[in-house]
Design a protein around this motif. Structure first.
Motif, PDB file in Angstrom:
ATOM      1  N   GLU A 269       0.836  -1.207   0.000  1.00 18.31           N
ATOM      2  CA  GLU A 269       0.000   0.000   0.000  1.00 18.31           C
ATOM      3  C   GLU A 269       0.868   1.252   0.000  1.00 18.31           C
ATOM      4  O   GLU A 269       0.564   2.241  -0.679  1.00 18.31           O
ATOM      5  N   VAL A 270       1.945   1.207   0.765  1.00 20.20           N
ATOM      6  CA  VAL A 270       2.865   2.353   0.818  1.00 20.20           C
ATOM      7  C   VAL A 270       3.541   2.546  -0.539  1.00 20.20           C
ATOM      8  O   VAL A 270       3.621   3.666  -1.073  1.00 20.20           O
ATOM      9  N   ASP A 271       4.028   1.456  -1.111  1.00 22.00           N
ATOM     10  CA  ASP A 271       4.726   1.540  -2.397  1.00 22.00           C
ATOM     11  C   ASP A 271       3.804   2.055  -3.499  1.00 22.00           C
ATOM     12  O   ASP A 271       4.256   2.745  -4.426  1.00 22.00           O
ATOM     13  N   ALA A 272       2.507   1.718  -3.390  1.00 18.70           N
ATOM     14  CA  ALA A 272       1.544   2.166  -4.393  1.00 18.70           C
ATOM     15  C   ALA A 272       1.100   3.603  -4.168  1.00 18.70           C
ATOM     16  O   ALA A 272       0.340   4.153  -4.971  1.00 18.70           O
ATOM     17  N   GLY A 273       1.539   4.199  -3.056  1.00 16.22           N
ATOM     18  CA  GLY A 273       1.187   5.578  -2.770  1.00 16.22           C
ATOM     19  C   GLY A 273      -0.203   5.760  -2.193  1.00 16.22           C
ATOM     20  O   GLY A 273      -0.695   6.898  -2.123  1.00 16.22           O
ATOM     21  N   ARG A 274      -0.830   4.664  -1.780  1.00 12.73           N
ATOM     22  CA  ARG A 274      -2.195   4.780  -1.240  1.00 12.73           C
ATOM     23  C   ARG A 274      -2.208   5.197   0.218  1.00 12.73           C
ATOM     24  O   ARG A 274      -3.213   5.742   0.693  1.00 12.73           O
ATOM     25  N   VAL A 275      -1.135   4.934   0.944  1.00 11.69           N
ATOM     26  CA  VAL A 275      -1.021   5.394   2.324  1.00 11.69           C
ATOM     27  C   VAL A 275       0.386   5.962   2.533  1.00 11.69           C
ATOM     28  O   VAL A 275       1.325   5.643   1.780  1.00 11.69           O
ATOM     29  N   ARG A 276       0.528   6.795   3.539  1.00  8.87           N
ATOM     30  CA  ARG A 276       1.829   7.388   3.840  1.00  8.87           C
ATOM     31  C   ARG A 276       2.787   6.339   4.406  1.00  8.87           C
ATOM     32  O   ARG A 276       2.358   5.388   5.068  1.00  8.87           O
ATOM     33  N   LYS A 277       4.050   6.545   4.136  1.00  9.17           N
ATOM     34  CA  LYS A 277       5.060   5.652   4.708  1.00  9.17           C
ATOM     35  C   LYS A 277       5.142   5.912   6.216  1.00  9.17           C
ATOM     36  O   LYS A 277       5.361   7.045   6.655  1.00  9.17           O
ATOM     37  N   PRO A 278       4.977   4.881   7.040  1.00  8.95           N
ATOM     38  CA  PRO A 278       4.999   5.090   8.495  1.00  8.95           C
ATOM     39  C   PRO A 278       6.422   5.256   9.023  1.00  8.95           C
ATOM     40  O   PRO A 278       7.378   4.696   8.476  1.00  8.95           O
ATOM     41  N   ASP A 279       6.529   6.042  10.079  1.00  4.37           N
ATOM     42  CA  ASP A 279       7.782   6.133  10.825  1.00  4.37           C
ATOM     43  C   ASP A 279       7.913   4.982  11.812  1.00  4.37           C
ATOM     44  O   ASP A 279       9.024   4.539  12.124  1.00  4.37           O
ATOM     45  N   LEU A 280       6.757   4.535  12.313  1.00  6.63           N
ATOM     46  CA  LEU A 280       6.731   3.490  13.343  1.00  6.63           C
ATOM     47  C   LEU A 280       5.587   2.534  13.045  1.00  6.63           C
ATOM     48  O   LEU A 280       4.458   2.970  12.778  1.00  6.63           O
ATOM     49  N   VAL A 281       5.878   1.246  13.100  1.00  9.18           N
ATOM     50  CA  VAL A 281       4.871   0.202  12.933  1.00  9.18           C
ATOM     51  C   VAL A 281       4.719  -0.515  14.273  1.00  9.18           C
ATOM     52  O   VAL A 281       5.722  -0.842  14.925  1.00  9.18           O
ATOM     53  N   VAL A 282       3.478  -0.757  14.691  1.00  7.25           N
ATOM     54  CA  VAL A 282       3.229  -1.406  15.980  1.00  7.25           C
ATOM     55  C   VAL A 282       2.549  -2.748  15.740  1.00  7.25           C
ATOM     56  O   VAL A 282       1.481  -2.813  15.125  1.00  7.25           O
ATOM     57  N   TRP A 283       3.187  -3.807  16.221  1.00  5.55           N
ATOM     58  CA  TRP A 283       2.608  -5.155  16.192  1.00  5.55           C
ATOM     59  C   TRP A 283       1.922  -5.425  17.534  1.00  5.55           C
ATOM     60  O   TRP A 283       2.280  -4.833  18.558  1.00  5.55           O
ATOM     61  N   PRO A 284       0.989  -6.368  17.537  1.00  4.22           N
ATOM     62  CA  PRO A 284       0.301  -6.698  18.790  1.00  4.22           C
ATOM     63  C   PRO A 284       1.162  -7.527  19.745  1.00  4.22           C
ATOM     64  O   PRO A 284       2.279  -7.942  19.421  1.00  4.22           O
ATOM     65  N   GLU A 285       0.604  -7.788  20.885  1.00  4.50           N
ATOM     66  CA  GLU A 285       1.207  -8.644  21.907  1.00  4.50           C
ATOM     67  C   GLU A 285       1.373 -10.066  21.383  1.00  4.50           C
ATOM     68  O   GLU A 285       0.502 -10.595  20.687  1.00  4.50           O
ATOM     69  N   SER A 286       2.485 -10.687  21.722  1.00  2.00           N
ATOM     70  CA  SER A 286       2.780 -12.110  21.466  1.00  2.00           C
ATOM     71  C   SER A 286       2.496 -12.547  20.038  1.00  2.00           C
ATOM     72  O   SER A 286       2.031 -13.661  19.798  1.00  2.00           O
ATOM     73  N   ALA A 287       2.795 -11.653  19.063  1.00  2.00           N
ATOM     74  CA  ALA A 287       2.604 -12.006  17.663  1.00  2.00           C
ATOM     75  C   ALA A 287       3.798 -12.755  17.090  1.00  2.00           C
ATOM     76  O   ALA A 287       3.743 -13.245  15.959  1.00  2.00           O
ATOM     77  N   ALA A 288       4.883 -12.858  17.851  1.00  2.00           N
ATOM     78  CA  ALA A 288       6.082 -13.565  17.403  1.00  2.00           C
ATOM     79  C   ALA A 288       6.695 -14.312  18.576  1.00  2.00           C
ATOM     80  O   ALA A 288       6.257 -14.166  19.726  1.00  2.00           O
ATOM     81  N   SER A 289       7.700 -15.114  18.286  1.00  2.00           N
ATOM     82  CA  SER A 289       8.431 -15.865  19.313  1.00  2.00           C
ATOM     83  C   SER A 289       9.910 -15.553  19.179  1.00  2.00           C
ATOM     84  O   SER A 289      10.445 -15.464  18.068  1.00  2.00           O
ATOM     85  N   MET A 290      10.541 -15.399  20.321  1.00  2.00           N
ATOM     86  CA  MET A 290      11.977 -15.100  20.351  1.00  2.00           C
ATOM     87  C   MET A 290      12.695 -16.160  21.177  1.00  2.00           C
ATOM     88  O   MET A 290      12.130 -16.647  22.170  1.00  2.00           O
TER      89      MET A 290
END
Length: 531
Positions: A269-290
């Motif tokens: 969406e960003v590359d297509a110019g439909r939304v602004r490029k974000p400075d910060l992206v926020v993922w939810p709680e426990s969406a990944a494992s470390m």
């Protein structure tokens, strides 16, 4: 017993039973009204009405009766409010955990009902009664098992006349204003029913109703929303999750893949110019494992070309697990992290496992999550300091306050609500985040695995939000603010002041009651000797 005596007893008992039934019904109806004032319904004004009903129920009652009516009020509130526990546990576990928690929380309101009967005879009784209600919310946030502050009065007020007071005295002051308005209305109704025709007895009840409303409306002019340290474009990634309840357990890989896929769609969406490029992206709680997902997350962040806050379950070298939010920067990888401090009992850790096996699916085959070390939840990321309150922590006062004191210019609430189906739980949590925005004078970004995700302005209004169980992204420009509200400067002092004042009022009520009992005893007042 003679027929005359039996008739006399019946004449006394029937009216009393009728009064008990009427008051019990009024207490239950008032509890239901308070429940209806919670999200997702925008009926904040029902909360004062509910406490007006409780005030009428308790008027003129003794301690034991007050406890009983308070318990009925509490059950009528918490049973529907916490019904989402059934969505979480499912049919296999039956209703017992939900009923037990609801009854336990209702016991607090039983004590409240009893104590209110002790202060009804004091001057300015609505004030002391309201203080008792709010004071009981303090120990409820401590006990049992770390407390359960869900259902606080202030959480009925994400909008409306009272929420601005959060910037002055936090959630306790908002709750106090709501309850005082309700008890003032109760006193006003009783005064009008006496039809004394005098103005002076009306002044106190009218003030109790109007002062909280006018105070809230006047404080709105001081609630700031403008940017004080620039702005940031923030994106929320809601990857989505299947609505399968407990079957979601063990599906960490699915959550990760869903959020990676939604992040790629956002990048498109960003590359297509439909939304602004974000400075910060926020993922939810426990969406990944470390640390198992480290390489894939490195690649994702580098590809996105933006800083990302990643919610993950992190396995430590000693085998223990923490619930963390990690500040991830392009090119440099994982940086500072915040570990969740306020853990969910029977969800993230299991006390008394042998007993818990009867009521929770997490007792077998699950590791206890290790709480954080108390470090302030303020992370440097994307050139800004961002505060973090993970899921359940948004119900507590201290995480947001500590983050702002640590320099946070923006607040985030990463959360995983996929367990709770399409219940009201996510909307109740969103209402808490809206209150926190006003309390701290900060924009709040809520990132949920399955919804509701939202971007909230510093005045508590929702700039954008998602639907439940729908993969989606939000991109919004948010103001960064550095001003510290009076609420954050005062900290917990308003809460503890209310608790101490309520205790003093109860003591005064007890002394007054004791004096009345002594005076009423035969021969307790001796006639003055004549000269």
């Amino acid at each position: 017993m003679t027929a005359v005596a039996q008739s006399t007893v019946a004449d006394i008992v029937r009216p009393r039973l009728g009064q008990v039934l009427w008051r019990s019904l009024l207490a239950a109806a008032s509890g239901v009204l308070l429940y209806l004032s919670f999200a997702p319904r925008p009926l904040w004004w029902l909360a004062p009405v509910a406490f007006a009903g409780l005030g009428l129920t308790l008027h003129g009652r003794r301690f034991g009766a007050g406890c009983g009516y308070g318990f009925v009020f509490g059950l009528a509130l918490f049973l529907p409010l916490l019904s989402w526990l059934q969505d979480f546990l499912g049919a296999d576990f039956g209703p017992w955990p939900w009923l037990a928690l609801s009854a336990t929380l209702a016991l607090y309101l039983a004590v409240v009902g009893g104590l209110i009967t002790l202060v009804q005879g004091l001057p300015a009784a609505p004030v002391w009664s309201a203080l008792i209600v709010i004071a009981a919310e303090t120990p409820r946030a401590w006990f049992p098992l770390g407390g359960f502050p869900w259902g606080r009065v202030a959480f009925t007020q994400p909008e409306g006349a009272f929420v601005s007071l959060a910037s002055v005295g936090g959630a306790p002051l908002v709750g106090f204003a709501v309850v005082l308005c309700g008890f003032g209305a109760s006193a006003l109704v009783r005064t009008l029913r006496r039809r004394e025709g005098r103005l002076r007895p009306l002044l106190g009840p009218v003030a109790a109703v109007l002062v909280p409303v006018l105070a809230g409306l006047s404080v709105w002019t001081t609630v700031g929303t403008e940017a004080q340290a620039g702005t940031r474009t923030v994106a929320v990634v809601q990857g989505g999750a299947p609505d399968i309840g407990l079957a979601l357990q063990g599906q960490r890989g699915l959550l990760r893949e869903n959020h990676l896929a939604q992040t790629r769609r956002l990048r498109a969406e960003v590359d297509a110019g439909r939304v602004r490029k974000p400075d910060l992206v926020v993922w939810p709680e426990s969406a990944a494992s470390m640390p198992s997902d480290r390489e894939r997350l490195d690649a994702m962040v580098d590809e996105a070309g933006a800083s990302v806050l990643v919610g993950a379950l992190e396995r430590l070298p000693d085998g223990r697990v923490r619930n963390v939010v990690i500040a991830w920067e392009p090119g440099s990888g994982a940086g500072e992290r915040y570990a969740k401090q306020q853990l969910v009992p029977f969800g993230e850790y299991v006390p008394a496992r042998a007993i818990a096996r009867l009521v929770t699916p997490f007792a077998n085959g699950s590791d206890d999550v290790v709480p954080g070390d108390g470090r302030r939840a303020a992370l440097p990321v994307a050139g800004v300091t961002v505060g973090v309150a993970v899921c359940y922590e948004v119900a507590y006062d201290y995480p947001g306050r500590d983050a702002v004191r640590g320099g946070a210019q923006l607040l985030t609430v990463p959360t995983n609500n996929a367990w709770y189906g399409r219940s009201e739980m996510s909307y109740q949590q969103l209402a808490m985040a809206r209150l926190r925005a006003v309390e701290h004078g900060r924009s709040v970004v809520v990132a949920a695995t399955s919804g509701v995700s939202a971007v909230i302005r510093p005045d508590g209004t929702v700039a954008a939000s998602t639907s439940l169980f729908t993969p989606a992204s939000l991109v919004e420009e948010v103001p960064l603010r550095s001003e510290v509200t009076l609420s954050d400067r005062l900290g917990a002092w308003p809460e503890y002041s209310m608790l101490g004042t309520a205790a003093a009022a109860v003591l005064a009520g007890l002394l007054r009651h004791r004096q009345r009992v002594v005076i009423s005893r035969p021969g307790s007042i001796k006639p003055k000797p004549t000269r």
